[in-house]
Write an enzyme that holds these catalytic residues in place. Structure first.
Site, PDB file in Angstrom:
ATOM      1  N   LYS A  63       0.857  -1.190   0.000  1.00  0.00           N
ATOM      2  CA  LYS A  63       0.000   0.000   0.000  1.00  0.00           C
ATOM      3  C   LYS A  63       0.884   1.228   0.000  1.00  0.00           C
ATOM      4  CE  LYS A  63      -4.278  -0.121   0.817  1.00  0.00           C
ATOM      5  NZ  LYS A  63      -5.155  -0.804  -0.131  1.00  0.00           N
ATOM      6  N   THR A 103      -2.662  -5.615   0.631  1.00  0.00           N
ATOM      7  CA  THR A 103      -2.134  -4.257   0.797  1.00  0.00           C
ATOM      8  C   THR A 103      -2.921  -3.521   1.877  1.00  0.00           C
ATOM      9  OG1 THR A 103      -3.549  -3.233  -0.906  1.00  0.00           O
ATOM     10  CG2 THR A 103      -1.456  -4.184  -1.650  1.00  0.00           C
ATOM     11  N   ARG A 127      26.523  35.300 -12.557  1.00  0.00           N
ATOM     12  CA  ARG A 127      25.147  34.893 -12.834  1.00  0.00           C
ATOM     13  C   ARG A 127      24.473  34.439 -11.549  1.00  0.00           C
ATOM     14  NH1 ARG A 127      25.270  28.708 -15.511  1.00  0.00           N
ATOM     15  NH2 ARG A 127      26.441  27.797 -13.791  1.00  0.00           N
ATOM     16  N   GLN A 139      28.072  21.608 -11.416  1.00  0.00           N
ATOM     17  CA  GLN A 139      28.702  20.335 -11.045  1.00  0.00           C
ATOM     18  C   GLN A 139      29.680  20.527  -9.886  1.00  0.00           C
ATOM     19  OE1 GLN A 139      28.094  21.221 -14.223  1.00  0.00           O
ATOM     20  NE2 GLN A 139      27.950  19.453 -15.590  1.00  0.00           N
ATOM     21  N   HIS A 178      17.101  28.325 -14.378  1.00  0.00           N
ATOM     22  CA  HIS A 178      17.688  29.456 -15.091  1.00  0.00           C
ATOM     23  C   HIS A 178      17.004  30.767 -14.737  1.00  0.00           C
ATOM     24  CE1 HIS A 178      19.926  26.535 -17.299  1.00  0.00           C
ATOM     25  NE2 HIS A 178      18.873  26.032 -17.925  1.00  0.00           N
TER      26      HIS A 178
END
Lengths: 307, 307, 307, 307
Positions: free
Chosen positions: A12, A57, A183, A231, A259
Site C-alpha cells: 500500500k 495491501t 550569474r 557540477q 535558469h
C-alpha cells in the site's frame, strides 16, 4: 511458457499517518506519508491469481497505523525499520520489505509576543504551521539480514545571487551561449544519502540529528562555494557531507539549473546591471551525480533523486 | 447581430520577475509572478480582429520587466500600482488595469554558527533558501480614478491538535456522523483582504508591515480560538484582523477542513487515545466566508479565495 | 460589535462518486466529482459556534452517494438539480444550494478487431479507458424558486498550425514584438455557458445533447476561423454556440495563448520555414471574455473560467 | 581526497519541441518533450569547475531544435537515436548519451459532418485537438557501440466494472479486509518495454506500429482477463505483449490499484448492488513487476515506471 516473471513488489502506497504525542499540555506531531513494498515468493499470484502468499495491501496499511500506536514515531527511519522488520520476519513468503517515507515538518505557532494580549503562550502549544521548505525522505530496505537506509530531501529551493560563473566550455556548431562571469545560481535540491549502518549489531545513527546536520552542511556548501559550474557546487555539497558525517558513505543529487535569464532592457533605454531576471520554467539544465566515500561501492540508483 | 460582447480583458499572465538589489555586499531579492489584465474599448478586436486598440500582451510583459528596473520592487502592492497606473494613463483605449501578483518569500541561508568554520558570515549575504510556507498574493485594480487593493495569502497550512469540538448539529435521514468533543482542526488558509485605500489623495498603507501583521493576527486567532466549528474559527480570524488593522475593511476566507480521522485500532486490540490519525485528501469540508467592518460594502468576489 | 458576517457558504467538496449501471452485460459508468455549498441562516455558527442550523458536511457527502442510488446519474446537471432541490427544500435554515460537478468521460475498450482472438467482443462491455480530453463541468444553483445552470468544460487543448496572424497593434516604447503573418494559434479552452432554463415550469434542456453540441460548435469555430487575434476566435466560438443553441444565453471563455515560438535556426545555417517551434509555458497571453445573446443580462462571474 | 565522484550526467531537460510538417494543405504535428543526459570524462568539472569537457546544456537544447529541422521527427525513438548518436560521436569526452522523450498525441478536429455548413472539410486539415489519453515515452541510450531503446506510456487510466475478485489471501492480526467476489478493478497504467534492437547492424523496428500494437495488446489483455488479483492482470498484460511482439523482450509495469469502495447505503435504507462507489485517492495499492521473454536478462530499472 515463453515468458517469465522478473522483479516484482507490491504494497500500500501513500499511507498518510499523523501521530500526536502529548507531553502534558505540550503536543508533538509527526506527519508522514508511508509506502510499503513487499517482495518474495510471489510467482503464483502472477501466474494463476492465487493469493495464498499475499498479505493484502490493506493489511499493510493497517500495520502502518497500528505501529504508529505500538511503537510511536521517533523518526521516519526508526519507524520504517520497525515496519520492514515486521513484514519480513512475520510472513514466510515475504523475503524483502522496502518502506518509503516522506515527512512534512511543522513549526509551532508562536503567540508569546507582546502583541498577543489574548492568552498566555503556554496555552497554544498544540498549534502548528506546516514548514513546507523541503520534504524529508527516507527509504528503509530489509531482506532479513541486512539493512539499507537511504535518507534525503527534495524541493529545497536555494539561490545565490552572485559568486557563480560559467565559461571555458566546449563550443560546437550548435553553441550560441555567451560566457557568464556573474550569474544567478539557483536549484531545487533533491538529495539522497546512504548510511553505512547495515546490521542490528552496529550502533544505530541518531537519525534526527544526522538529518539536521546533513541538511545544514548542504546549505552551507551551496552558500559558500564560489561556483564555476553547478557540477562543482554539487560535488562540494556532497563531499562536505561525507567529510562531516562519518555515518554517511554515499550521496546523490539531482540539481535542476533553475535558469534566471538577465532581461535585455536596452530596447527601452535601460541598463540591466544584474538586477532584473526572468525566472524560466522549462527547459532547465539538469545536473546529477553521486559523491562517495573513497573505497565504498555505490548503491543509490541513478533515478532515485527523481522520485 | 444577435450576439454581443460582454466583460472582457486580456494581458500577459505569469511573468516571473526576480529583482536583485545590492546594498554593498548584502543582496536583497524580490520574487514575483505578475499577471496583467487590461480592458477598455476592445469591441473591434473581438468583432473584426482589428488590433488597432490592442497593446500586445508581449508589451505588457516587457513593461513588467522594465518597471522592475525603473521603479524597483518595494512591495508587490506598490509594484502593481505603478503598472496599473501606467497602462490606464498611457493608452487611451485602456480603461481599466488589473494586476495580480504572487510573491514567493526567501530567507537568508545562515552560515554564521560555530560549525561554519569555512568562511565568515558576512560573505554569504547573497545566499537564499525559499521559504515556501505560504504564497503571498496581491491584486491591484485601477480605472483611472479609484484604486482597489486586495492582498492575501494561500497555502498556509495550520493545525490544532486539540481545543476543537463539533456537536449539536442538525441530523437528517442521511446523517451518520458521530459528535466529536476533541478533534484535530486543520486547514490550508486562503485569505484575501481589501484595503480601504482607494485614492491617491489618501495616505498609502505600509504594505509590507500590514501583510506581516495580518498574517500574524490570523495565525494567533487560529491558535487561540477554542473552536466549536471551523466557521467560528474563520470569523475569529477575520474579526481579529479587522479590529487590529484600521487599513483593512473586508476579508474573505476559504478554509478546507483537512480531515484527520482517528483510526480505529480496536480490531488490533489497541486503544487510540487521540494519538493516531489518517490524514484524508478528498472529500473535504469547505468553509468560506467574508468578514466585514460594520457599514462597509463587500467587494471581494465569492470565488477569489479559490484562485 | 464592529465586524459583521458577509457572504458565506459551506459543504463537502470533491465527493468522487462513480455510478455503474447494468444493462444486461453492458455496463455504463458515470464518474463525477461533486462539491456541495450551502448557505442560509448561518450567523450563529460563525458568531458563537452553535451548530443548531448546520447540517454537517459529512451529511452532504452521504446525500451525494445516496442520491446516486436513489435517482441515478442521468447527467451531471440533472444530478445537481436533485441535490440542490433536496438541500433547500428539506432544511429550513438553508436558503441556497450550489452544486459544482466535474465529470470525467470514459470510452469503451474496443476488442472486436480481428487481432482479438481471445474472446468475443460482447464479453468486454464492462471495460473502459478514461478519455481525458477535457473535463466537463456543471454548476447548479437553487434558491427555492429560481434555477441557474452553468455548464462548461476545461483543459481542452486545441491548435491551428496556420490561418492565424497578429499585426496592426498599438506600439509604445516597450513594444518589441514583430508582426506575424502566419503563426501557430493554440489554447487550452476553458468555457462556461449559462442555460436560460430557470424554472421548473420550463421544459428542461437535454443536458447531454446540449453539451455535445456546444463542444462541437466550439471546436468547429476554432478550426474554421481565420484568426487575426485570439479575441476574434473567442468571439466566433461564443457566437457560434449562442446562434446554434437556443437554450444557451451566455458563454464565457478563458483562453491562454499557448505560445509556440518559431526557433531561430539561422545560427546553425538552417532555415525555419514555420516548421520547428518551441512550446513555451510561462508567461502566456490570457484572453478572457463573455459572449451574450443580445438583450440578456450577464451572470457568469469574471473568474469562473479560472476555477 | 577522501571522497570521489560516482555516476554523473548532465544535459538540458524538458525541451518542448513542436514540429509541423506540411503535406500540401494537410499538416502533421509531432509534439515532444525531450531531455538530454550526457556522461563521460567529467571529473574535472566536478573537482575544479573546469568546463573544458563540458558541452553546455544550452547547446544540447539548440541541437534538439536544429535536429527537428535537419532530420524531422519520424518517431520519438528515431529522433532520440539521431540525438544520442550525435552527442557520443561528435564530442570526444562524451561516452554515453541518454535521451528521454515524452510525446503528446493530437487528433484532427473533424468538421466534415452535416452540421458544418461553414466550410469544406478540406480546409481544416491544420486543426488539432490534443488527445491526452496517455503520455507516450521513449528512452534511447547509446554508448558508442550498443543501443538500448525502452519505450512506454503512462497515465493511461482503465477500469473494469466487473470480472475482478480478491480472496484467499493471507490473514494476520492486522487483517480486517473482507473478501470480494465482484469488484471494480481500475488502474493508471505506467509501462516501459525494452526492444531487442541494440545495434545498427540489426533491422530497426517500426517504432510507430510497435507502439500502437503494444498499447492495443495491453488494453485487450486488461479487458479480457478475468482477474483474481491485479498481479495476475499485470502478468497477462505483459506476456500478451511479449508473445505478440517479437521485437520486445521485457516489459515493466507500475499499476496503482485505484480503489473504488462500495458505499454503505444501509444506514439510509438503501441496497447498494454494486452500483455506487467512492473513488479513493490515497492510499492505494501499488503493484509493480517485470515480465520477460524467457532467457533474457532484465535491464529495466525498478523505478523506471515511477518516473
Amino acid at each position: 511458457m515463453p515468458t517469465i516473471l522478473g522483479q516484482n513488489q507490491y504494497g500500500k502506497a501513500e499511507n498518510r499517518v499523523v501521530r500526536v504525542t502529548r507531553d502534558g499540555d505540550t503536543h508533538h506531531i509527526k506527519d508522514l506519508n508511508v509506502s510499503v513494498a513487499l517482495s518474495g515468493e510471489m510467482e503464483d499470484v502472477h501466474y494463476s491469481g492465487s493469493n495464498a502468499h499475499v498479505l493484502p495491501t490493506d493489511t499493510t496499511k493497517n500495520t502502518v497505523f497500528a505501529f504508529a500506536k505500538e511503537h510511536g514515531i521517533e523518526s521516519a527511519e526508526q519507524f520504517g525499520i520497525h515496519l520492514a522488520r515486521h513484514f519480513v520476519t512475520s510472513q514466510e513468503p515475504i523475503k524483502q520489505a522496502r518502506i518509503r517515507i516522506e515527512e512534512y515538518a511543522w513549526d509551532r505557532i508562536a503567540t508569546s509576543d507582546a502583541n498577543s494580549r489574548f492568552i498566555g503562550s503556554d496555552e497554544v502549544n498544540h498549534s502548528f504551521v506546516r514548514r513546507n521548505q523541503e520534504i524529508r525522505t527516507a527509504q528503509i530496505t530489509f531482506d532479513g539480514e541486512k539493512w539499507q537506509v537511504i535518507s534525503g530531501l527534495k524541493d529545497l529551493t536555494v539561490l545565490n545571487s552572485t559568486n557563480s560563473e560559467f565559461w571555458g566550455y566546449v563550443k560546437d556548431k550548435y553553441t550560441t551561449l555567451k560566457e557568464a562571469y556573474d550569474r544567478i545560481l539557483a536549484t531545487d535540491v533533491s538529495a539522497r544519502w546512504r548510511y553505512n549502518w547495515t546490521s542490528d549489531e552496529q550502533r544505530m545513527p541518531n537519525w534526527e540529528k544526522s538529518y539536521e546536520q546533513a541538511r545544514k552542511h548542504m546549505l552551507h556548501a551551496f552558500a559558500e562555494t564560489y561556483s564555476l559550474s553547478l557540477q562543482q557546487t554539487l560535488y562540494q555539497m556532497g563531499s562536505r557531507i561525507i567529510n562531516s558525517r562519518s555515518e554517511i558513505d554515499e550521496i546523490r543529487f539531482s540539481l535542476p539549473n533553475n535558469h534566471h535569464f538577465l532581461v535585455d532592457l536596452e530596447p527601452f533605454g535601460l541598463k540591466n546591471d544584474n538586477e532584473v531576471y526572468f525566472a524560466a520554467d522549462r527547459p532547465y539544465g539538469l545536473i546529477e551525480g553521486t559523491v562517495l566515500r573513497d573505497g565504498v561501492e555505490p548503491q543509490i540508483p541513478v533515478d532515485m533523486t527523481n522520485l
